[in-house]
Scaffold this motif. Structure first.
Motif, short mmCIF file in Angstrom:
data_model
loop_
_atom_site.label_atom_id
_atom_site.label_comp_id
_atom_site.label_asym_id
_atom_site.label_seq_id
_atom_site.Cartn_x
_atom_site.Cartn_y
_atom_site.Cartn_z
N ASP A 64 0.95 -1.26 -0.04
CA ASP A 64 -0.02 -0.04 0.03
C ASP A 64 0.98 1.12 0.00
N LYS A 65 1.07 1.93 -0.96
CA LYS A 65 1.57 3.04 -1.28
C LYS A 65 3.12 2.84 -1.05
N LYS A 67 4.59 0.41 0.67
CA LYS A 67 4.83 -0.20 2.04
C LYS A 67 4.32 -1.50 1.85
#
Length: 156
Positions: A64-65, A67
């Motif tokens: 997510d983003k 990460k």
């Protein structure tokens, strides 16, 4: 959520190790015999390092983003020698960080490893799940898995 699933590479050994180690620590919640060795992280890292590039092994990371929030390890194994199944896909480890659970991340990771298994002409997929891990049992059943074996333990 802009979650992406990608195949892991040798550059991902540290994050894969960390996620796998987190998954192993969860086992204590369900089984008093699941005591980790002091060098468990090193053992996990060495296993990943020796398998990540092999044709029968694949790991997938959910991000997510940028990460890492989860991972799933898949292996192609030979079924029990007396059975006529041949090779099967084995989901050896799956872990999703707590804040991302129940949001479809595990399902997306499984769907990705399932595509990999299918690309290798695998027809059967198997895994182990702790009998007290109700949320995991429900998730795997929702993905079409059925219970076929019980592993029993007793102290000597």
């Amino acid at each position: 959520m802009g979650i992406k699933i990608r195949k892991a590479t040798g550059k991902d050994l540290d994050i894969l190790t960390e996620l796998w180690h987190e998954e192993e620590k969860l086992h204590k919640k369900f089984d008093k015999h699941a005591k980790l060795k002091k060098d468990a992280k090193k053992l996990i890292y060495n296993f990943l390092k020796s398998n990540i590039k092999k044709p029968y092994y694949a790991a997938f990371i959910a991000e997510d983003k940028g990460k890492a929030i989860g991972a799933l390890n898949g292996q192609i194994k030979k079924w029990h020698f007396v059975n006529d199944v041949g090779l099967y896909g084995y989901c050896s480890t799956i872990f999703v960080k707590e804040s991302y659970r129940n949001k479809g991340v595990a399902k997306r990771l499984f769907n990705r490893v399932d595509l990999w298994f299918k690309s290798k002409k695998i027809k059967v997929t198997a895994l182990f799940v702790h009998s007290k891990n109700r949320s995991a049992l429900k998730a795997w059943k929702n993905l079409g898995f059925k219970e076929v074996l019980k592993w029993m333990v007793r102290e000597v």
